[in-house]
Design a protein around this motif. Sequence first.
Motif, PDB file in Angstrom:
ATOM      1  N   ARG A 123       0.837  -1.196   0.000  1.00 30.41           N
ATOM      2  CA  ARG A 123       0.000   0.000   0.000  1.00 30.41           C
ATOM      3  C   ARG A 123       0.878   1.253   0.000  1.00 30.41           C
ATOM      4  NH1 ARG A 123      -5.515  -0.891  -1.010  1.00 30.41           N
ATOM      5  NH2 ARG A 123      -6.114  -2.837   0.009  1.00 30.41           N
ATOM      6  N   VAL A 124       0.535   2.199  -0.861  1.00 25.89           N
ATOM      7  CA  VAL A 124       1.183   3.509  -0.883  1.00 25.89           C
ATOM      8  C   VAL A 124       0.117   4.545  -0.580  1.00 25.89           C
ATOM      9  CG1 VAL A 124       2.486   5.191  -2.236  1.00 25.89           C
ATOM     10  CG2 VAL A 124       2.849   2.733  -2.614  1.00 25.89           C
ATOM     11  N   ILE A 125       0.339   5.325   0.476  1.00 24.19           N
ATOM     12  CA  ILE A 125      -0.576   6.399   0.854  1.00 24.19           C
ATOM     13  C   ILE A 125       0.167   7.716   0.661  1.00 24.19           C
ATOM     14  CG2 ILE A 125      -2.083   7.344   2.630  1.00 24.19           C
ATOM     15  CD1 ILE A 125      -2.808   4.487   1.833  1.00 24.19           C
ATOM     16  N   ALA A 126      -0.328   8.537  -0.251  1.00 23.07           N
ATOM     17  CA  ALA A 126       0.357   9.790  -0.588  1.00 23.07           C
ATOM     18  C   ALA A 126      -0.517  10.980  -0.227  1.00 23.07           C
ATOM     19  CB  ALA A 126       0.698   9.814  -2.071  1.00 23.07           C
ATOM     20  N   LEU A 127       0.059  11.941   0.480  1.00 25.15           N
ATOM     21  CA  LEU A 127      -0.683  13.123   0.887  1.00 25.15           C
ATOM     22  C   LEU A 127      -0.622  14.191  -0.195  1.00 25.15           C
ATOM     23  CD1 LEU A 127      -0.402  11.678   3.656  1.00 25.15           C
ATOM     24  CD2 LEU A 127      -0.301  13.970   4.662  1.00 25.15           C
ATOM     25  N   SER A 128      -1.797  14.574  -0.644  1.00 24.47           N
ATOM     26  CA  SER A 128      -1.929  15.726  -1.516  1.00 24.47           C
ATOM     27  C   SER A 128      -2.615  16.821  -0.702  1.00 24.47           C
ATOM     28  CB  SER A 128      -2.715  15.357  -2.778  1.00 24.47           C
ATOM     29  OG  SER A 128      -2.828  16.473  -3.636  1.00 24.47           O
TER      30      SER A 128
END
Length: 236
Positions: A123-128
Amino acid sequence: MNTQRRAVVLGATGGIGSAVALELATDHELWLVGRDEDRLRDCAARIVGSHLWRLDLESDDVSLVPSELGEVDVLILAAGWWRPGRVTELSPADLRQSFAVNAIGPVQLLTALLPRFRAPYARVIALSSTAVHASPRERAAYVAAKVALESLLQAVHEEEGSRGTQITIVRPGRVSTAMHAAVRRAERADDRPPVLEPADFAAVVRTLIELPSAVHVPEVVVRPALVVDSLEGVRS
């Protein structure tokens, strides 16, 4: 054999990154990634057994992954840089720094770690930011970089999805962090809009990484709940 999941948290010294690291510390081996070594050590002091990875997204070779880092189950991309200003006031250095920290560096780290992602689904969780769908006025350097981040991540997901790479872009609204405090000073506003606490946001991240491997959530918007004021009614 150690079967504990392994998580890499970029931006671990920030308000959101440190909260996510603490949330995951109960059942993940943590690698804390950031530029300021002293702040990294302070963060690591609260998480027994965590590892430090000092990384400057502007100047270091992001592709040089520590040899002792094994397979990765979770990657959190929470690095962020923000500076107010009209486009005519921004220097080339401002724009380069914003894109290096908010877009190029995180994506380079992701691509460097792709071969280490543990099958079947990392899982990759990226903050925008919710700012990508709002006016970029006087915050163009930040917004433009976050838009670039989202486009690059969407491309990586489509190109590498067959490898089991699940990328979720999370757009938080107002979160009580040092960056948010700087934004409020720049806005020079007198109102007090509701904000999320970093721990609340970390709980959302926990939910996302616990989803079944067959489920992919491409994007999520996270805002503070409506506040009920007995005199003024409901406000957002």
